[in-house]
Design a protein around this motif. Structure first.
Motif, PDB file in Angstrom:
ATOM      1  N   ASN A  48       0.876  -1.169   0.000  1.00 47.29           N
ATOM      2  CA  ASN A  48       0.000   0.000   0.000  1.00 47.29           C
ATOM      3  C   ASN A  48       0.915   1.222   0.000  1.00 47.29           C
ATOM      4  O   ASN A  48       1.924   1.244   0.706  1.00 47.29           O
ATOM      5  N   TYR A  93       1.210   5.612   0.080  1.00 48.36           N
ATOM      6  CA  TYR A  93       0.512   6.793   0.568  1.00 48.36           C
ATOM      7  C   TYR A  93       1.306   8.057   0.237  1.00 48.36           C
ATOM      8  O   TYR A  93       2.534   8.061   0.248  1.00 48.36           O
ATOM      9  N   TYR A 112      -3.962   7.455  -1.409  1.00 48.28           N
ATOM     10  CA  TYR A 112      -3.400   6.155  -1.107  1.00 48.28           C
ATOM     11  C   TYR A 112      -3.755   5.203  -2.242  1.00 48.28           C
ATOM     12  O   TYR A 112      -4.721   5.422  -2.978  1.00 48.28           O
ATOM     13  N   VAL A 146      -3.745   0.893  -3.282  1.00 51.21           N
ATOM     14  CA  VAL A 146      -3.599  -0.510  -2.883  1.00 51.21           C
ATOM     15  C   VAL A 146      -3.094  -1.373  -4.024  1.00 51.21           C
ATOM     16  O   VAL A 146      -2.885  -2.579  -3.848  1.00 51.21           O
ATOM     17  N   ALA A 167      -0.633  -4.560   3.945  1.00 58.31           N
ATOM     18  CA  ALA A 167      -1.849  -5.098   4.562  1.00 58.31           C
ATOM     19  C   ALA A 167      -1.678  -6.597   4.792  1.00 58.31           C
ATOM     20  O   ALA A 167      -1.047  -7.273   3.980  1.00 58.31           O
ATOM     21  N   ALA A 204       2.780   1.869   8.820  1.00 52.36           N
ATOM     22  CA  ALA A 204       3.329   2.459   7.608  1.00 52.36           C
ATOM     23  C   ALA A 204       4.722   2.981   7.886  1.00 52.36           C
ATOM     24  O   ALA A 204       5.017   3.434   8.992  1.00 52.36           O
TER      25      ALA A 204
END
Lengths: 112, 111
Positions: A32, A34, A49, A51, A96, A101
């Motif tokens: 992921n 960001y 963000y 995925v 995930a 993070a």
């Protein structure tokens, strides 16, 4: 081990000029990704963000856009910078289902 | 709409004493909570986290407490050391899809 690279460290750009900040992650796959901004005296605001490749979620309406052309590459862009775009921009990654993070060193953007 | 709030912008604590940083949240979908520490001109570094199924997590001098009914979490640092001086951010995550941060609290440890 995983590492995250973000560049440049500092950037001074005139109002109306374009912007491209790049972030790459090494040592992991399908992270992921960001983009955050820390404006002066304020917290960390989540801008975008992602995925997966080509999947971008925008958190706030603004003058910026994001793209993820490759699995471990995340780009923050603007066609025309505004004075209010000045701030400290941070790229981060996570895997995930773990929420922690990990952040890059940040880019200090000053729009003049 | 500030979903994660740190109402104290700054906190000053004597070295050796306990530092308590507080955070409130509004979104009941948050199921994972984290604390980050940030020095100037650097990215935040992860400190400690807690899942919503727990009410306490301890790691050395750092303990995070979660009160789900009050939608409140806190970070305790004991004993506080000069190197702990930094800005502390709490963050919350709904299902590990993203992290939402508070405004941060600047902690100053006085010798």
């Amino acid at each position: 081990s995983q590492t995250i690279h973000q560049w440049p460290a500092t950037l001074v750009q005139p109002v109306g000029s374009p912007l491209s900040l790049e972030c790459t992650v090494e040592g992991t796959s399908n992270p992921n990704l960001y983009w955050y901004r820390q404006a002066a005296g304020r917290g960390l605001q989540l801008l975008f963000y992602s995925v997966g490749i080509g999947q971008i979620s925008s958190e706030v309406p603004q003058n910026l856009s994001a793209s993820r052309p490759q699995d471990r590459q995340f780009i923050l862009s603007s066609k025309k910078l505004l004075l209010s775009d000045s701030g400290f921009y941070l790229c981060a990654w996570s895997r995930a289902p773990i929420a922690e993070a990990f952040f890059g060193q940040g880019t200090r953007l000053t729009v003049v | 709409d500030q979903q994660v709030k740190q109402n104290s912008p700054s906190l000053s604590v004597q070295e050796g004493r306990i530092s308590i940083l507080n955070c409130d949240y509004t979104n009941s979908m948050f199921d994972y909570f984290l604390w980050y520490k940030k020095y100037p001109a650097e990215g935040p570094t992860f400190l400690i986290s807690i899942s919503s199924i727990k009410d306490k997590n301890e790691d050395g001098r750092f303990t995070v407490f979660l009160n789900k009914s009050a939608k409140h979490l806190s970070l305790h640092i004991v004993p506080s050391q000069p190197g702990d001086s930094a800005v502390y951010f709490c963050a919350a995550s709904p299902g590990a899809q993203k992290l939402v941060f508070g405004q941060g609290t600047r902690l100053t440890i006085n010798p």
